[in-house]
Design a protein around this motif. Structure first.
Motif, PDB file in Angstrom:
ATOM      1  N   ALA A  11      -4.014  13.501   0.188  1.00 15.57           N
ATOM      2  CA  ALA A  11      -3.497  12.222   0.037  1.00 15.57           C
ATOM      3  C   ALA A  11      -3.974  11.414  -1.219  1.00 15.57           C
ATOM      4  N   ARG A  12      -3.145  10.491  -1.498  1.00 14.78           N
ATOM      5  CA  ARG A  12      -3.820   9.563  -2.528  1.00 14.78           C
ATOM      6  C   ARG A  12      -3.368   7.865  -1.679  1.00 14.78           C
ATOM      7  N   ILE A  13      -3.972   7.073  -1.990  1.00 16.12           N
ATOM      8  CA  ILE A  13      -3.562   5.743  -1.709  1.00 16.12           C
ATOM      9  C   ILE A  13      -3.655   4.894  -2.674  1.00 16.12           C
ATOM     10  N   ASN A  14      -2.654   4.151  -2.937  1.00 12.67           N
ATOM     11  CA  ASN A  14      -2.603   2.993  -4.040  1.00 12.67           C
ATOM     12  C   ASN A  14      -2.389   1.447  -3.254  1.00 12.67           C
ATOM     13  N   LEU A  15      -3.212   0.612  -3.655  1.00 11.20           N
ATOM     14  CA  LEU A  15      -2.898  -0.764  -3.113  1.00 11.20           C
ATOM     15  C   LEU A  15      -2.680  -1.575  -4.177  1.00 11.20           C
ATOM     16  N   ASN A  16      -1.788  -2.303  -4.490  1.00 10.74           N
ATOM     17  CA  ASN A  16      -1.410  -3.256  -5.291  1.00 10.74           C
ATOM     18  C   ASN A  16      -0.915  -4.429  -4.878  1.00 10.74           C
ATOM     19  N   ILE A  17      -1.475  -5.513  -5.497  1.00  6.60           N
ATOM     20  CA  ILE A  17      -1.417  -7.115  -5.054  1.00  6.60           C
ATOM     21  C   ILE A  17      -0.769  -7.962  -6.082  1.00  6.60           C
ATOM     22  N   ARG A  18      -0.004  -8.840  -5.847  1.00  8.13           N
ATOM     23  CA  ARG A  18       0.670  -9.390  -6.723  1.00  8.13           C
ATOM     24  C   ARG A  18       0.746 -10.989  -6.273  1.00  8.13           C
ATOM     25  N   GLN A  19       1.185 -12.000  -7.310  1.00  5.40           N
ATOM     26  CA  GLN A  19       1.112 -13.479  -6.813  1.00  5.40           C
ATOM     27  C   GLN A  19       2.787 -13.817  -6.788  1.00  5.40           C
ATOM     28  N   ARG A  79       5.955  11.610  -5.021  1.00 10.60           N
ATOM     29  CA  ARG A  79       6.119  10.954  -6.404  1.00 10.60           C
ATOM     30  C   ARG A  79       6.813   9.448  -6.215  1.00 10.60           C
ATOM     31  N   LEU A  80       6.512   8.613  -6.909  1.00 15.36           N
ATOM     32  CA  LEU A  80       7.273   7.363  -7.225  1.00 15.36           C
ATOM     33  C   LEU A  80       7.910   7.484  -8.439  1.00 15.36           C
ATOM     34  N   MET A  81       9.278   7.407  -8.423  1.00 15.55           N
ATOM     35  CA  MET A  81       9.972   7.306  -9.908  1.00 15.55           C
ATOM     36  C   MET A  81       9.926   5.949 -10.645  1.00 15.55           C
ATOM     37  N   GLY A  82      10.186   6.164 -11.899  1.00 18.06           N
ATOM     38  CA  GLY A  82      10.065   4.819 -12.588  1.00 18.06           C
ATOM     39  C   GLY A  82      10.760   3.718 -12.246  1.00 18.06           C
ATOM     40  N   HIS A  83      10.133   2.675 -12.728  1.00 18.30           N
ATOM     41  CA  HIS A  83      10.824   1.346 -12.006  1.00 18.30           C
ATOM     42  C   HIS A  83       9.959   0.431 -12.428  1.00 18.30           C
ATOM     43  N   VAL A  84      10.480  -1.129 -12.335  1.00 16.84           N
ATOM     44  CA  VAL A  84       9.917  -2.262 -12.778  1.00 16.84           C
ATOM     45  C   VAL A  84       9.783  -3.145 -11.507  1.00 16.84           C
ATOM     46  N   ASP A  85       8.488  -3.767 -11.455  1.00 20.02           N
ATOM     47  CA  ASP A  85       8.406  -4.618 -10.429  1.00 20.02           C
ATOM     48  C   ASP A  85       8.849  -6.084 -10.805  1.00 20.02           C
ATOM     49  N   ARG A  86       9.875  -6.406 -10.496  1.00 17.13           N
ATOM     50  CA  ARG A  86      10.338  -7.659 -10.939  1.00 17.13           C
ATOM     51  C   ARG A  86      10.830  -8.731  -9.953  1.00 17.13           C
ATOM     52  N   ILE A  98       0.712  -1.136   0.017  1.00 18.32           N
ATOM     53  CA  ILE A  98      -0.057  -0.087  -0.105  1.00 18.32           C
ATOM     54  C   ILE A  98       0.924   1.131  -0.124  1.00 18.32           C
ATOM     55  N   ASN A  99       0.748   1.986  -1.031  1.00 13.79           N
ATOM     56  CA  ASN A  99       1.546   3.267  -1.034  1.00 13.79           C
ATOM     57  C   ASN A  99       0.546   4.326  -0.581  1.00 13.79           C
ATOM     58  N   TYR A 100       1.125   5.190   0.455  1.00 12.57           N
ATOM     59  CA  TYR A 100       0.343   6.201   0.949  1.00 12.57           C
ATOM     60  C   TYR A 100       1.233   7.461   0.227  1.00 12.57           C
ATOM     61  N   TYR A 101       0.533   8.360  -0.584  1.00  8.98           N
ATOM     62  CA  TYR A 101       1.196   9.646  -0.946  1.00  8.98           C
ATOM     63  C   TYR A 101       0.583  10.662  -0.493  1.00  8.98           C
ATOM     64  N   GLN A 102       1.288  11.688   0.031  1.00 12.88           N
ATOM     65  CA  GLN A 102       1.175  13.072   0.117  1.00 12.88           C
ATOM     66  C   GLN A 102       1.141  13.684  -0.999  1.00 12.88           C
ATOM     67  N   PHE A 126       8.251  -0.401 -17.467  1.00 18.10           N
ATOM     68  CA  PHE A 126       8.607   0.877 -16.473  1.00 18.10           C
ATOM     69  C   PHE A 126       7.485   1.474 -16.432  1.00 18.10           C
ATOM     70  N   HIS A 127       7.352   1.842 -14.877  1.00 16.88           N
ATOM     71  CA  HIS A 127       6.122   2.782 -14.756  1.00 16.88           C
ATOM     72  C   HIS A 127       6.541   3.798 -13.519  1.00 16.88           C
ATOM     73  N   GLY A 128       5.683   4.686 -13.261  1.00 16.58           N
ATOM     74  CA  GLY A 128       5.970   5.589 -12.005  1.00 16.58           C
ATOM     75  C   GLY A 128       4.752   6.585 -12.003  1.00 16.58           C
ATOM     76  N   VAL A 129       4.768   7.144 -10.834  1.00 15.76           N
ATOM     77  CA  VAL A 129       3.867   8.321 -10.530  1.00 15.76           C
ATOM     78  C   VAL A 129       4.537   9.642 -10.400  1.00 15.76           C
ATOM     79  N   PRO A 130       4.757  10.358 -11.261  1.00 20.59           N
ATOM     80  CA  PRO A 130       5.536  11.737 -11.030  1.00 20.59           C
ATOM     81  C   PRO A 130       4.471  12.968 -10.370  1.00 20.59           C
TER      82      PRO A 130
HETATM   83  O1  LIG Z   1       0.846   4.278  -7.083  1.00 20.61           O
HETATM   84  C1  LIG Z   1       0.629   3.685  -8.039  1.00 20.61           C
HETATM   85  O2  LIG Z   1      -0.052   3.631  -8.664  1.00 20.61           O
HETATM   86  C2  LIG Z   1       1.791   2.744  -8.507  1.00 20.61           C
HETATM   87  C3  LIG Z   1       2.595   1.735  -7.374  1.00 20.61           C
HETATM   88  C4  LIG Z   1       3.781   1.084  -7.879  1.00 20.61           C
HETATM   89  O3  LIG Z   1       4.232   0.983  -8.972  1.00 20.61           O
HETATM   90  C5  LIG Z   1       4.374   0.103  -6.864  1.00 20.61           C
HETATM   91  O4  LIG Z   1       3.788   0.142  -5.768  1.00 20.61           O
HETATM   92  O5  LIG Z   1       5.170  -0.635  -7.322  1.00 20.61           O
END
Ligand SMILES: O=C(O)CCC(=O)C(=O)O
Ligand SMILES: [Fe+2]
Length: 490
Positions: free
Chosen positions: A470-478, A377-384, A369-373, A436-440
């Protein structure tokens, strides 16, 4: 060594004005050349980040892809977008997405807020028919987007959980590095003060730091604490801090740069942990990093402000950020409602887009869970880091809208900016999973009014106050291929 030391000594012979001017001109030329070199080595992904990071002039948000536009306008502006009906409607899969056979009135009723104003607000801001379609993009095979996947009342339920339930132990958060966070949770301390059950006179509402000021090993803190208290204040580390001091300390992350140039010359110090997992150039892949030690200079804050320092929590298999791997022996119970929701999304899009994953095989095993004020921002990356590279990554967004940059396999691919809004569901599967993705940028003034304070719903006030910035992002992976993990459902 000696010669190095000598070269730093000031020149013995005084220089003339003419020489000084020449040196200044030379230095200026060098600066220009360095700036030019930097500009030419910027990747298209970085260019896009900078364009959306800039405060002055403000970015052009109309360039972002908005899947909620009326269909004709959307397709006319974005001919590469494809729209198909989802395989199974979300509310037929789980009531946790919210009931949408209903009209706006029923939605408002479910939220316990039936009155004309709320009905009107919900009707204007939330269109249930949007979520009956999956949106794709020719340039991003494997991206599947479901706009307005959660009704307003379902969003509220999840937001409450992100704030009050998932943010607590055994889930780990960035705060655990520096603070002795009680099992009760920071949000609960904040709630007690908010409800008037206690006051800031009560020392027990102040979460203590791990490191003492005179601890020599400490001082290696997360650098989003640039508004840290000074050492004088930390002397009083066992008692409640001076209330005035903490009013002044705004608890915010360091501000984003004001312009693209500033962003280059002073790279963001915010959320540095995330680029680390992404394998950014500063932390080459495969180089194990030591754990960050607790910082002695983090401030002691009232719980409302400390909670605003929350940047992330991890669910299920706990993530070891420095080495970019999971702790396979630290598996916190995964919230059952999130298992249901993420599997439900995989079911809703089964058979769509060419990279379908059988929903029966999908298991939620790890989450962030990403908690953003507003200025984070979240810079570019790959979830690998996941061993299972074919299972989709399911991502839910709540609160303020953001610009989400979706690129390709490397930073050389120019990303597509997407306007990600509260209640939207984004799925990365197939090749998109490795993109690659991110939240600038979190976009100011975009909190839907159904998430703001309403007189009719006083119980929502504490969440509305938090979401106001704020913004909240919740991301789920297997993490594992099917059948290989130890089950952990709560
Ligand atoms: O905040 C988002 O929408 C993306 C979050 C993200 O890419 C991550 O947590 O790996
Ligand atoms: Fe990510």
């Amino acid at each position: 060594m000696a010669s190095n030391a000598d070269s730093t000594k000031p020149l013995q012979k005084p220089i003339s004005n003419r020489q000084r001017k020449q040196l200044e001109r030379q230095a200026e030329r060098n600066r220009e050349l360095a700036a030019q070199r930097q500009a030419t080595t910027r990747t298209p992904f970085r260019e896009a980040e900078l364009a959306f990071l800039a405060r002055l002039p403000p970015p052009d948000y109309s360039k972002a892809l908005n899947f909620r536009l009326p269909r004709e306008e959307l397709l006319q502006k974005n001919p590469k977008v494809k729209i198909v009906p989802i395989t199974k409607k979300l509310d037929q899969i789980s009531p946790l997405f919210g009931l949408r056979s209903d009209t706006a009135t029923a939605t408002a009723a479910a939220a316990g807020t039936v009155n004309e104003r709320v009905e009107e607000v919900v009707e204007n801001e939330w269109d249930s028919s949007l979520s009956e379609y999956a949106y794709m993009h020719d340039d991003h095979p494997g991206l599947i987007y479901i706009p307005a996947g959660f009704t307003p009342s379902a969003q509220k339920e999840l937001i409450r959980n992100c704030l009050a339930k998932y943010s607590r132990h055994p889930n780990k958060s960035n705060l655990d590095t520096h603070y002795i966070v009680p099992d009760e949770g920071v949000w609960q301390l904040h709630e007690k003060v908010f409800k008037g059950e206690t006051t800031l006179e009560d020392p027990s509402v102040f979460v203590q730091k791990r490191a003492k000021v005179d601890d020599q090993a400490a001082g290696y803190g997360s650098d989003d604490d640039s508004d840290d208290e000074d050492n004088n204040n930390s002397k009083d580390k066992h008692g409640p801090p001076d209330a005035k001091k903490h009013k002044e300390s705004n608890g915010q992350a360091a501000p984003a740069p004001k312009s693209a140039t500033e962003a280059v010359s002073k790279p963001s110090s915010i959320r540095t942990l995330v680029p680390i997992i992404a394998g950014s150039p500063t932390v080459p892949d495969g180089v194990p990093k030591a754990d960050l030690g607790p910082s002695a200079t983090v401030p002691i804050l009232p719980p409302s402000q400390l909670f605003r320092k929350m940047r992330w929590i991890t669910l299920g298999y706990q993530y070891h950020w420095p080495s970019k791997t999971y702790h396979f022996d630290q598996n916190a119970p995964f919230p059952s409602e999130l298992c249901e929701l993420s599997k439900g999304v995989v079911e809703a899009i089964e058979g769509i887009g060419g990279y379908s994953y059988p929903s029966k095989d999908f298991v939620a095993e790890a989450g962030v869970i990403n908690y953003y004020q507003l200025k984070d921002r979240l810079m570019g990356h790959v979830d690998r880091s996941e061993l299972n590279k074919t299972a989709p990554l399911v991502s839910f967004s709540f609160g303020h809208s953001c610009i989400y940059l979706l690129g390709g396999p490397d930073r050389e691919t120019a990303p597509t900016p997407i306007l990600l809004q509260s209640g939207d569901i984004l799925v990365m599967t197939g090749p998109c999973r490795a993109a690659f993705h991110g939240v600038p940028r979190i976009i100011e003034d975009t909190l839907p009014s159904y998430l703001q304070k309403h007189e009719q719903e006083p119980g929502w006030d504490i969440c509305a106050d938090y979401l106001a910035e704020a913004r909240i992002n919740l991301n789920i992976r297997q993490v594992f291929p099917p059948g290989q993990a130890t089950p952990s459902q709560a």
